[in-house]
Scaffold this motif. Structure first.
Motif, PDB file in Angstrom:
ATOM      1  N   VAL A  58     -17.252   5.244  -0.271  1.00 61.17           N
ATOM      2  CA  VAL A  58     -17.301   4.780   1.250  1.00 61.17           C
ATOM      3  C   VAL A  58     -16.335   4.113   1.505  1.00 61.17           C
ATOM      4  CG1 VAL A  58     -19.941   5.158   1.586  1.00 61.17           C
ATOM      5  CG2 VAL A  58     -18.990   3.085   0.854  1.00 61.17           C
ATOM      6  N   LYS A  59     -15.396   3.263   0.417  1.00 62.49           N
ATOM      7  CA  LYS A  59     -14.525   2.415   0.887  1.00 62.49           C
ATOM      8  C   LYS A  59     -13.810   2.134  -0.539  1.00 62.49           C
ATOM      9  CE  LYS A  59     -12.418  -1.056   3.182  1.00 62.49           C
ATOM     10  NZ  LYS A  59     -11.435  -0.719   4.203  1.00 62.49           N
ATOM     11  N   VAL A  60     -12.255   1.937  -0.185  1.00 62.43           N
ATOM     12  CA  VAL A  60     -11.314   1.904  -1.494  1.00 62.43           C
ATOM     13  C   VAL A  60     -10.719   0.387  -0.986  1.00 62.43           C
ATOM     14  CG1 VAL A  60      -9.397   2.547  -2.548  1.00 62.43           C
ATOM     15  CG2 VAL A  60     -11.242   4.240  -1.736  1.00 62.43           C
ATOM     16  N   LEU A  61     -10.797  -0.572  -1.711  1.00 60.09           N
ATOM     17  CA  LEU A  61      -9.956  -1.758  -1.605  1.00 60.09           C
ATOM     18  C   LEU A  61      -8.651  -1.531  -2.554  1.00 60.09           C
ATOM     19  CD1 LEU A  61     -13.036  -4.112  -1.748  1.00 60.09           C
ATOM     20  CD2 LEU A  61     -11.844  -3.292   0.331  1.00 60.09           C
ATOM     21  N   TYR A  62      -7.606  -1.319  -1.861  1.00 58.41           N
ATOM     22  CA  TYR A  62      -6.543  -1.201  -2.610  1.00 58.41           C
ATOM     23  C   TYR A  62      -5.160  -1.381  -1.517  1.00 58.41           C
ATOM     24  CZ  TYR A  62      -2.793   1.764  -4.861  1.00 58.41           C
ATOM     25  OH  TYR A  62      -1.475   2.002  -5.373  1.00 58.41           O
ATOM     26  N   PRO A  63      -4.273  -2.055  -2.106  1.00 62.49           N
ATOM     27  CA  PRO A  63      -4.096  -2.665  -3.463  1.00 62.49           C
ATOM     28  C   PRO A  63      -4.845  -3.839  -3.423  1.00 62.49           C
ATOM     29  CG  PRO A  63      -2.160  -2.935  -2.255  1.00 62.49           C
ATOM     30  CD  PRO A  63      -2.973  -2.304  -1.352  1.00 62.49           C
ATOM     31  N   VAL A  64      -5.209  -3.984  -4.747  1.00 59.89           N
ATOM     32  CA  VAL A  64      -5.934  -5.315  -4.942  1.00 59.89           C
ATOM     33  C   VAL A  64      -4.945  -6.492  -5.197  1.00 59.89           C
ATOM     34  CG1 VAL A  64      -7.515  -6.560  -6.535  1.00 59.89           C
ATOM     35  CG2 VAL A  64      -8.080  -4.028  -5.894  1.00 59.89           C
TER      36      VAL A  64
ATOM     37  N   HIS B 228       0.909  -1.070  -0.134  1.00 58.59           N
ATOM     38  CA  HIS B 228      -0.033   0.107  -0.081  1.00 58.59           C
ATOM     39  C   HIS B 228       0.841   1.362   0.092  1.00 58.59           C
ATOM     40  CE1 HIS B 228      -3.112   2.947   0.488  1.00 58.59           C
ATOM     41  NE2 HIS B 228      -3.948   2.076   1.034  1.00 58.59           N
ATOM     42  N   ASP B 229       0.718   2.037  -0.923  1.00 60.33           N
ATOM     43  CA  ASP B 229       1.780   3.096  -1.148  1.00 60.33           C
ATOM     44  C   ASP B 229       0.909   4.321  -0.703  1.00 60.33           C
ATOM     45  OD1 ASP B 229      -0.147   3.506  -3.364  1.00 60.33           O
ATOM     46  OD2 ASP B 229       1.675   3.184  -4.862  1.00 60.33           O
ATOM     47  N   GLY B 230      -0.369   4.450  -0.478  1.00 59.15           N
ATOM     48  CA  GLY B 230      -0.916   5.809   0.128  1.00 59.15           C
ATOM     49  C   GLY B 230      -1.463   6.153  -1.080  1.00 59.15           C
ATOM     50  N   ALA B 231      -1.462   5.612  -2.116  1.00 57.04           N
ATOM     51  CA  ALA B 231      -1.945   6.643  -3.276  1.00 57.04           C
ATOM     52  C   ALA B 231      -3.361   6.485  -3.423  1.00 57.04           C
ATOM     53  CB  ALA B 231      -1.634   5.736  -4.664  1.00 57.04           C
ATOM     54  N   THR B 232      -4.217   5.894  -2.537  1.00 57.01           N
ATOM     55  CA  THR B 232      -5.531   6.051  -2.615  1.00 57.01           C
ATOM     56  C   THR B 232      -6.043   6.666  -1.230  1.00 57.01           C
ATOM     57  OG1 THR B 232      -6.096   3.799  -1.880  1.00 57.01           O
ATOM     58  CG2 THR B 232      -6.021   4.142  -4.392  1.00 57.01           C
ATOM     59  N   ALA B 233      -5.416   6.899  -0.296  1.00 56.01           N
ATOM     60  CA  ALA B 233      -5.699   7.374   0.964  1.00 56.01           C
ATOM     61  C   ALA B 233      -6.874   8.745   1.161  1.00 56.01           C
ATOM     62  CB  ALA B 233      -4.580   7.701   1.694  1.00 56.01           C
ATOM     63  N   HIS B 234      -6.701   9.504  -0.122  1.00 50.96           N
ATOM     64  CA  HIS B 234      -7.440  10.537   0.009  1.00 50.96           C
ATOM     65  C   HIS B 234      -8.781  10.188  -0.528  1.00 50.96           C
ATOM     66  CE1 HIS B 234      -5.960   9.962  -3.976  1.00 50.96           C
ATOM     67  NE2 HIS B 234      -6.872  11.040  -4.395  1.00 50.96           N
ATOM     68  N   LEU B 235      -9.050   9.278  -1.187  1.00 48.89           N
ATOM     69  CA  LEU B 235     -10.485   9.004  -1.745  1.00 48.89           C
ATOM     70  C   LEU B 235     -11.712   8.889  -0.950  1.00 48.89           C
ATOM     71  CD1 LEU B 235      -9.160   6.526  -4.774  1.00 48.89           C
ATOM     72  CD2 LEU B 235      -9.746   9.207  -4.732  1.00 48.89           C
ATOM     73  N   THR B 236     -11.428   8.095   0.111  1.00 46.96           N
ATOM     74  CA  THR B 236     -12.629   7.793   0.975  1.00 46.96           C
ATOM     75  C   THR B 236     -13.343   8.947   1.519  1.00 46.96           C
ATOM     76  OG1 THR B 236     -11.921   5.756   1.821  1.00 46.96           O
ATOM     77  CG2 THR B 236     -13.296   6.722   3.190  1.00 46.96           C
ATOM     78  N   GLY B 237     -14.617   9.428   1.033  1.00 46.98           N
ATOM     79  CA  GLY B 237     -15.464  10.191   1.287  1.00 46.98           C
ATOM     80  C   GLY B 237     -15.655  11.306   0.546  1.00 46.98           C
TER      81      GLY B 237
END
Length: 172
Positions: free
Chosen positions: A144-150, A17-26
């Motif tokens: 509401v949720k990001v499943l990453y990395p897959v 997990h490189d943090g690239a999706t941390a900003h997406l939830t919400g």
């Protein structure tokens, strides 16, 4: 169908997990329209009034797409809508969708509208920019949720169904 595209090698490296999706939830989905493989236009910000959505795929004929296909009935039973997302053309996506018997539409974002609007993670390969594999779960146009990395990609459908079942139980 080339099984090399749908079968995972035993030594596939585990992504971190490189943090690239941390900003997406919400975040609210942007008001953008994308062309699906069936020729329809889909606006994800308006598509989700009934509940969950989105299993954006990564690149074409992947184990992730097949996993979502194999769990599609379970996803439908959870009152979801499902789409794959690709940076490749709609024609290319159509050619990939048919042999895999994917029951969901693939959205073409070759102009990277969602990347620009949401900051979705991408990678470069052979001079192409492609989306990294991730799953966005949305409710009423909001992530509401990001499943990453897959990972592993061939369990994406199972993991998504599990999360949705738990979430539905928590809010139901």
């Amino acid at each position: 169908m080339n099984s090399g595209l749908t079968t995972l090698p035993a030594d596939l490296p585990v992504p971190q997990h490189d943090g690239a999706t941390a900003h997406l939830t919400g975040l609210a989905m942007p008001d953008l329209t994308l062309l699906a493989t069936d020729g329809t236009l889909v606006n994800l910000s308006r598509q989700l009034a009934d509940g969950w959505d989105e299993i954006p795929g990564a690149r074409g004929r992947t184990p992730q797409s097949c996993s979502i296909r194999d769990h599609y009935a379970e996803l439908q039973a959870l009152n979801t809508g499902v789409f794959g997302l690709s940076a490749q053309t709609t024609d290319y996506r159509q050619e990939a969708r048919e042999p895999l018997h994917l029951p969901f539409q693939l959205l073409s974002d070759e102009g990277f509208k969602l990347k620009a609007a949401l900051g979705l993670p991408t990678f470069e390969l052979d001079g192409m920019t492609l989306y990294k594999r991730l799953t966005l779960v949305m409710d009423e146009g909001k992530i509401v949720k990001v499943l990453y990395p897959v990972f592993p990609p061939d369990r994406s459908g199972e993991v998504t169904v599990g999360w949705l079942t738990t979430f539905a139980g928590a809010v139901g």
